[in-house]
Design a protein around this motif. Structure first.
Motif, PDB file in Angstrom:
ATOM      1  N   TYR A  57      40.022  37.578  40.076  1.00 60.93           N
ATOM      2  CA  TYR A  57      40.854  38.780  40.149  1.00 60.93           C
ATOM      3  C   TYR A  57      40.893  39.322  41.580  1.00 60.93           C
ATOM      4  O   TYR A  57      41.966  39.667  42.084  1.00 60.93           O
ATOM      5  N   GLU A  58      39.749  39.381  42.252  1.00 56.06           N
ATOM      6  CA  GLU A  58      39.713  39.882  43.630  1.00 56.06           C
ATOM      7  C   GLU A  58      40.516  38.974  44.564  1.00 56.06           C
ATOM      8  O   GLU A  58      41.232  39.452  45.445  1.00 56.06           O
ATOM      9  N   ILE A  59      40.409  37.667  44.374  1.00 55.28           N
ATOM     10  CA  ILE A  59      41.165  36.725  45.199  1.00 55.28           C
ATOM     11  C   ILE A  59      42.661  36.936  44.996  1.00 55.28           C
ATOM     12  O   ILE A  59      43.438  36.994  45.959  1.00 55.28           O
ATOM     13  N   LEU A  60      43.077  37.067  43.754  1.00 52.89           N
ATOM     14  CA  LEU A  60      44.501  37.288  43.471  1.00 52.89           C
ATOM     15  C   LEU A  60      44.988  38.608  44.043  1.00 52.89           C
ATOM     16  O   LEU A  60      46.122  38.696  44.526  1.00 52.89           O
ATOM     17  N   GLN A  61      44.151  39.642  44.024  1.00 55.40           N
ATOM     18  CA  GLN A  61      44.532  40.934  44.605  1.00 55.40           C
ATOM     19  C   GLN A  61      44.732  40.807  46.122  1.00 55.40           C
ATOM     20  O   GLN A  61      45.661  41.374  46.680  1.00 55.40           O
ATOM     21  N   ILE A  62      43.863  40.056  46.777  1.00 62.45           N
ATOM     22  CA  ILE A  62      43.988  39.844  48.223  1.00 62.45           C
ATOM     23  C   ILE A  62      45.272  39.080  48.527  1.00 62.45           C
ATOM     24  O   ILE A  62      46.043  39.457  49.420  1.00 62.45           O
ATOM     25  N   LEU A  63      45.521  38.011  47.782  1.00 59.08           N
ATOM     26  CA  LEU A  63      46.738  37.230  48.003  1.00 59.08           C
ATOM     27  C   LEU A  63      47.985  38.064  47.737  1.00 59.08           C
ATOM     28  O   LEU A  63      48.980  37.967  48.468  1.00 59.08           O
ATOM     29  N   LYS A  64      47.943  38.907  46.727  1.00 60.39           N
ATOM     30  CA  LYS A  64      49.068  39.793  46.429  1.00 60.39           C
ATOM     31  C   LYS A  64      49.302  40.758  47.590  1.00 60.39           C
ATOM     32  O   LYS A  64      50.444  40.961  48.015  1.00 60.39           O
ATOM     33  N   GLY A  65      48.231  41.329  48.130  1.00 58.60           N
ATOM     34  CA  GLY A  65      48.351  42.242  49.265  1.00 58.60           C
ATOM     35  C   GLY A  65      48.917  41.562  50.498  1.00 58.60           C
ATOM     36  O   GLY A  65      49.756  42.114  51.202  1.00 58.60           O
ATOM     37  N   ILE A  66      48.467  40.339  50.756  1.00 62.83           N
ATOM     38  CA  ILE A  66      48.995  39.585  51.899  1.00 62.83           C
ATOM     39  C   ILE A  66      50.478  39.289  51.683  1.00 62.83           C
ATOM     40  O   ILE A  66      51.293  39.428  52.588  1.00 62.83           O
ATOM     41  N   GLY A  67      50.841  38.894  50.457  1.00 60.38           N
ATOM     42  CA  GLY A  67      52.245  38.618  50.150  1.00 60.38           C
ATOM     43  C   GLY A  67      53.116  39.850  50.323  1.00 60.38           C
ATOM     44  O   GLY A  67      54.213  39.768  50.872  1.00 60.38           O
ATOM     45  N   GLN A  68      52.636  41.002  49.889  1.00 62.18           N
ATOM     46  CA  GLN A  68      53.397  42.240  50.046  1.00 62.18           C
ATOM     47  C   GLN A  68      53.531  42.610  51.515  1.00 62.18           C
ATOM     48  O   GLN A  68      54.597  43.050  51.954  1.00 62.18           O
ATOM     49  N   ALA A  69      52.462  42.430  52.281  1.00 61.06           N
ATOM     50  CA  ALA A  69      52.527  42.724  53.713  1.00 61.06           C
ATOM     51  C   ALA A  69      53.529  41.811  54.408  1.00 61.06           C
ATOM     52  O   ALA A  69      54.292  42.248  55.269  1.00 61.06           O
ATOM     53  N   MET A  70      53.542  40.544  54.002  1.00 60.00           N
ATOM     54  CA  MET A  70      54.480  39.601  54.610  1.00 60.00           C
ATOM     55  C   MET A  70      55.920  39.969  54.285  1.00 60.00           C
ATOM     56  O   MET A  70      56.792  39.897  55.142  1.00 60.00           O
ATOM     57  N   SER A  71      56.186  40.362  53.054  1.00 64.56           N
ATOM     58  CA  SER A  71      57.556  40.703  52.684  1.00 64.56           C
ATOM     59  C   SER A  71      57.996  41.997  53.359  1.00 64.56           C
ATOM     60  O   SER A  71      59.165  42.140  53.728  1.00 64.56           O
ATOM     61  N   THR A  72      57.075  42.933  53.564  1.00 59.42           N
ATOM     62  CA  THR A  72      57.393  44.186  54.243  1.00 59.42           C
ATOM     63  C   THR A  72      57.726  43.930  55.717  1.00 59.42           C
ATOM     64  O   THR A  72      58.625  44.553  56.262  1.00 59.42           O
ATOM     65  N   MET A  73      57.004  43.006  56.335  1.00 59.30           N
ATOM     66  CA  MET A  73      57.225  42.706  57.754  1.00 59.30           C
ATOM     67  C   MET A  73      58.344  41.708  57.956  1.00 59.30           C
ATOM     68  O   MET A  73      58.692  41.378  59.076  1.00 59.30           O
TER      69      MET A  73
END
Length: 79
Positions: A57-73
């Motif tokens: 779950y923690e790994i998926l949360q980190i990957l989700k956060g990175i994905g959201q940051a990438m889409s925002t940028m």
């Protein structure tokens, strides 16, 4: 890790942080590299994928956060 850092340093956008993930199939380590004013990297703790559902779950949360940051940028995935 040296190979991953070499890929991260090759980022064509030195003003933005770059993220990477290292794995041996069981353990996962995340890397964040910033290049301004000088290259500096930070490492996450080691996540053990097969240890518990919480780790997954923690790994998926980190990957989700990175994905959201990438889409925002407006970043694109580049293998």
């Amino acid at each position: 890790m040296p190979q991953a850092l070499a890929y991260l340093v090759a980022n064509p956008h030195p003003d933005k942080p770059v993220f990477g993930m290292l794995t041996n199939g069981d353990d996962i380590l995340f890397i964040k590299l910033t290049r301004s004013p000088t290259p500096e990297y930070n490492l996450s703790r080691v996540f053990a994928l097969f240890t518990s559902a919480r780790e997954v779950y923690e790994i998926l949360q980190i990957l989700k956060g990175i994905g959201q940051a990438m889409s925002t940028m407006g970043c694109a995935y580049a293998p």
